[in-house]
Enzyme design. Sequence first.
Site, mmCIF file in Angstrom:
data_model
loop_
_atom_site.group_PDB
_atom_site.id
_atom_site.type_symbol
_atom_site.label_atom_id
_atom_site.label_comp_id
_atom_site.label_asym_id
_atom_site.label_seq_id
_atom_site.Cartn_x
_atom_site.Cartn_y
_atom_site.Cartn_z
ATOM 1 C CE LYS A 1 9.461 35.572 10.195
ATOM 2 N NZ LYS A 1 9.973 35.176 8.781
ATOM 3 C CB ILE B 1 9.360 30.035 0.018
ATOM 4 C CG1 ILE B 1 8.214 31.335 -0.141
ATOM 5 C CG2 ILE B 1 10.511 30.423 -0.560
ATOM 6 C CD1 ILE B 1 8.617 32.563 0.941
ATOM 7 C CG ASP C 1 13.415 33.426 6.851
ATOM 8 O OD1 ASP C 1 13.330 32.272 7.527
ATOM 9 O OD2 ASP C 1 12.629 34.469 6.889
#
Length: 283
Positions: free
Chosen positions: A71, A222, A107
Site C-alpha cells: 500500500k 474490522i 478504506d
Amino acid sequence: MPSRNGTPKACVIGFPVRHSRSPLIHKFWLDHYGIRGSYERAEIPPDDFPRFIDCFTALGYVGANVTLPHKQAAFERCARRTATAARLKAVNTLWFESAGLCGDNTDAAGFLAALDQDAPGWDAFPAHAVVLGAGGAARAIAYALQLRCAARITLINRTQARAEVIAADLGSPVEAAGISALPRLLSEASLLVNTTSLGMLGQPPLLLDLSPLPEESAICDIVYIPLETGLVKSAKARGLKAVTGISMLLHQAVPGFERWFGVRPSVTKELRRIIEADIPAAV
Ligand code: ATR
C-alpha cells in the site's frame, strides 16, 4: 476504460494474495451487471512490485486493488492521488488517467458506508469514538471519523507511541490514550472500533469488558475471519448495534469497480451471502 483488447481487466496485487476475497466480490458484480471484464489475483513479491506496475498497462490491466505489503509502495508510485490517499499516505485502489498512475484509499469511505448501512443513526449525535489499534486501518478509520465530525476520537494501542504518531499527524479531535483509560473512555463512547488483529483466526482473542459502553452505542470489528468475532458476539448479546468486518470489506471495493468498469455497484444481501459463505463462521 477498456484495455487494449476491449475487455477491461483488473486485479488485486498482494503478497500473499491467495486469501483475498476481492476476486469473488468483483466477479459477482461483473456477472450481476452483465459487464464483459475480468478480475484476477496478482501475487507479487515486494521487490517485483515496481516492475509489475511499470508493465501494468502492457499486461492489459485498467486498474487494481492493492493489499499488504504494497500500500505504501503504491502510494509512492502514483502521479496523482486523491485527498484521502494523500492524507493516509497509503493507496489501495489504482487506475490510469492521461496524467499516469492514480491512487485512492477507499478504506475510510468503506468504513463509513458500512456503518451507515448496518448501524444507521450511529452518527446522529457527534460521536465519541474509541479505536483500538494504530496500524494503517486505524489511521484510515480515525480519518473517516474526523471527516464525519466525530467530537472525540481516541486511539488506544498496545504500543502507545504508534497511536500518538497518528494523533499528531491527523490532529484534533484525534488523540491517543493509555490502555488504563479504556473503562472510563468506553463509558463515554458512542462507538468502539477494533482494528487490531486480536480475535482473528489464529490470533489471541480480544478480551474486553463491554459493560461500561452506553446502551445506545455501536461497535465495529474490522476482523472478518471468523465472520462473527468474540467482540461482535458480546456486543450483540448486550443488544448493541454491531458492524462486522465483511461490511467494510464489501464497501471498500465499490469505488474501484466503478472506476474500472463504469458502474457504481451495490452491496446487496445476495453479495453478502455469497462472500459470507466463503468465510469460516467460527474460530
Ligand atoms: P494494519 O496496518 O493492517 O491496520 P498493523 O500495522 O499490522 O495493521 O497493526 C496491527 C494492530 O494490531 C497494531 O495496532 C498492533 O499493536 P502494536 O502496534 O502494539 O503492534 C495490534 N496488535 C497485534 N497483535 C496484538 C496483541 N497480541 N495485543 C495487542 N495488540 C495487538
